[in-house]
Design a protein around this motif. Structure first.
Motif, PDB file in Angstrom:
ATOM      1  N   LEU A  40      24.223  44.201  40.896  1.00  0.00           N
ATOM      2  CA  LEU A  40      22.843  43.764  39.777  1.00  0.00           C
ATOM      3  C   LEU A  40      22.786  42.347  39.491  1.00  0.00           C
ATOM      4  O   LEU A  40      21.431  41.854  39.436  1.00  0.00           O
ATOM      5  CB  LEU A  40      23.583  44.605  38.176  1.00  0.00           C
ATOM      6  N   PHE A  41      23.825  42.094  39.266  1.00  0.00           N
ATOM      7  CA  PHE A  41      23.366  40.544  38.769  1.00  0.00           C
ATOM      8  C   PHE A  41      22.659  39.531  39.899  1.00  0.00           C
ATOM      9  O   PHE A  41      21.603  38.553  40.109  1.00  0.00           O
ATOM     10  CB  PHE A  41      24.998  39.575  39.161  1.00  0.00           C
ATOM     11  N   LEU A  42      23.301  39.736  41.479  1.00  0.00           N
ATOM     12  CA  LEU A  42      22.640  39.521  42.465  1.00  0.00           C
ATOM     13  C   LEU A  42      21.245  39.863  42.565  1.00  0.00           C
ATOM     14  O   LEU A  42      20.131  39.042  43.184  1.00  0.00           O
ATOM     15  CB  LEU A  42      23.525  39.846  43.770  1.00  0.00           C
ATOM     16  N   GLY A  43      20.432  41.006  42.294  1.00  0.00           N
ATOM     17  CA  GLY A  43      19.221  41.100  42.251  1.00  0.00           C
ATOM     18  C   GLY A  43      18.550  40.727  41.561  1.00  0.00           C
ATOM     19  O   GLY A  43      17.506  40.224  41.913  1.00  0.00           O
ATOM     20  N   PHE A  44      18.649  40.042  40.365  1.00  0.00           N
ATOM     21  CA  PHE A  44      17.926  39.702  39.517  1.00  0.00           C
ATOM     22  C   PHE A  44      17.927  38.481  39.017  1.00  0.00           C
ATOM     23  O   PHE A  44      17.269  37.486  38.435  1.00  0.00           O
ATOM     24  CB  PHE A  44      18.861  40.022  37.869  1.00  0.00           C
ATOM     25  N   MET A  45      18.446  37.699  40.070  1.00  0.00           N
ATOM     26  CA  MET A  45      18.188  36.158  40.904  1.00  0.00           C
ATOM     27  C   MET A  45      17.632  36.147  42.108  1.00  0.00           C
ATOM     28  O   MET A  45      17.306  35.180  42.520  1.00  0.00           O
ATOM     29  CB  MET A  45      19.489  36.165  40.956  1.00  0.00           C
ATOM     30  N   GLY A  46      16.742  36.650  42.341  1.00  0.00           N
ATOM     31  CA  GLY A  46      15.718  37.702  43.837  1.00  0.00           C
ATOM     32  C   GLY A  46      14.499  36.547  43.318  1.00  0.00           C
ATOM     33  O   GLY A  46      14.084  35.807  41.987  1.00  0.00           O
ATOM     34  N   GLY A  47      14.393  35.717  44.239  1.00  0.00           N
ATOM     35  CA  GLY A  47      12.895  34.418  43.448  1.00  0.00           C
ATOM     36  C   GLY A  47      10.908  35.625  43.724  1.00  0.00           C
ATOM     37  O   GLY A  47      11.473  36.822  43.670  1.00  0.00           O
TER      38      GLY A  47
END
Length: 295
Positions: A40-47
């Motif tokens: 979830l943390f990596l997902g919310f770093m999407g551009g």
């Protein structure tokens, strides 16, 4: 002194309102919990853009799926499992929808090259570029060697065009000015000189030195696109004015004064030069020097 009667005082320890954590879970359940939140943390770093959204919803789907597995292992967290699984299904559906849109937006090689050379470096998404391609009707036009794209004083300014291949020579009064190369606009100065409600004609002649291919947008259709999408209007304003600046600098490389020194065409003395001075043919573009002011 008598000792206090603790039994009469009824001092008993009450259990805490919340159970205390005795030890950390080290089995698969705890690993799934931590893995879910990492995803979830990596997902919310999407551009932004289509690919950024695809990245976002892909990692959110994986994160909520791991959270669903973690909640399934505990029979007391049925509500947590249902919420996690619902969010997993919603994110997965969104990721599949974006993938479908990206696969459906496939362009010909000419438009693909145009996107990579002019629009991709500015961060224009494939979806916005699809709207730009649709406004040009997806047509690629051809000019044979010696054929004119525009004739000085005759051709109306009613479109905006980009050269895909070949080379175009620009002349005024049969005097050579500069060349236009692939992925440069053919008529950017004319486009920028007119307002949407104005009409005009070319003041230069554009002739193909060899076989050329180009894409054209009609003025009215392009302005309708700008009215609907202000972002696309700003992108076109940026690339058109950048193209004009490159043409001005290419002219500056050929402008010399009588002493043989290079002259900057952006200076006011050149812009205000009398007409007869411009019409005289010379091997080099001759520009008078500014007159010195007398006291």
């Amino acid at each position: 002194m008598e000792p206090p009667d603790f039994e009469a005082m009824n001092l008993t320890l009450k259990p805490p309102a919340f159970p205390l954590c005795e030890d950390w879970k080290e089995d698969a359940e705890g690993s799934l919990f931590h893995l879910a939140h990492i995803l979830l943390f990596l997902g919310f770093m999407g551009g932004s853009g289509s690919y950024g959204q695809l990245y976002l919803f892909t990692f959110l789907s994986l994160g909520f799926f791991c959270s669903s597995l973690w909640a399934w292992s505990d029979p007391c967290t049925t509500d947590t499992f249902l919420w996690s699984f619902a969010l997993f299904a919603a994110c997965l559906a969104q990721a599949l929808y974006i993938t479908y849109k990206l696969r459906s937006l496939s362009f010909d090689k000419d438009f693909e090259d145009l996107y990579n050379c002019m629009f991709k470096r500015l961060g224009v998404s494939v979806g916005h570029f699809g709207k730009i391609v649709a406004s040009s009707d997806g047509a690629v036009h051809t000019l044979e060697k010696g054929q004119c794209f525009a004739v000085e004083g005759k051709t109306a300014i009613d479109r905006l065009s980009v050269l895909l291949s070949g080379r175009i020579s620009v002349t005024v009064n049969e005097e050579f000015l500069h060349y236009i190369y692939p992925f440069q606009f053919l008529d950017s100065p004319e486009w920028d000189s007119l307002r949407p409600s104005e009409e005009g004609i070319f003041q230069v002649t554009l002739q193909a030195d060899n076989q050329c291919r180009y894409i054209a947008w009609r003025r009215k259709k392009l302005y309708l696109l700008f009215a609907k999408h202000r972002y696309i209007a700003r992108i076109f304003a940026l690339i058109v004015r950048s193209d004009i600046a490159e043409k001005v600098y290419s002219l500056s490389d050929k402008a010399f004064d009588r002493a043989g020194r290079r002259y900057d065409l952006r200076l006011p003395s050149y812009c205000n030069m009398p007409g007869p001075e411009l019409e005289r043919p010379h091997d080099l573009l001759e520009v008078p020097m500014p007159r010195e002011q007398t006291a």
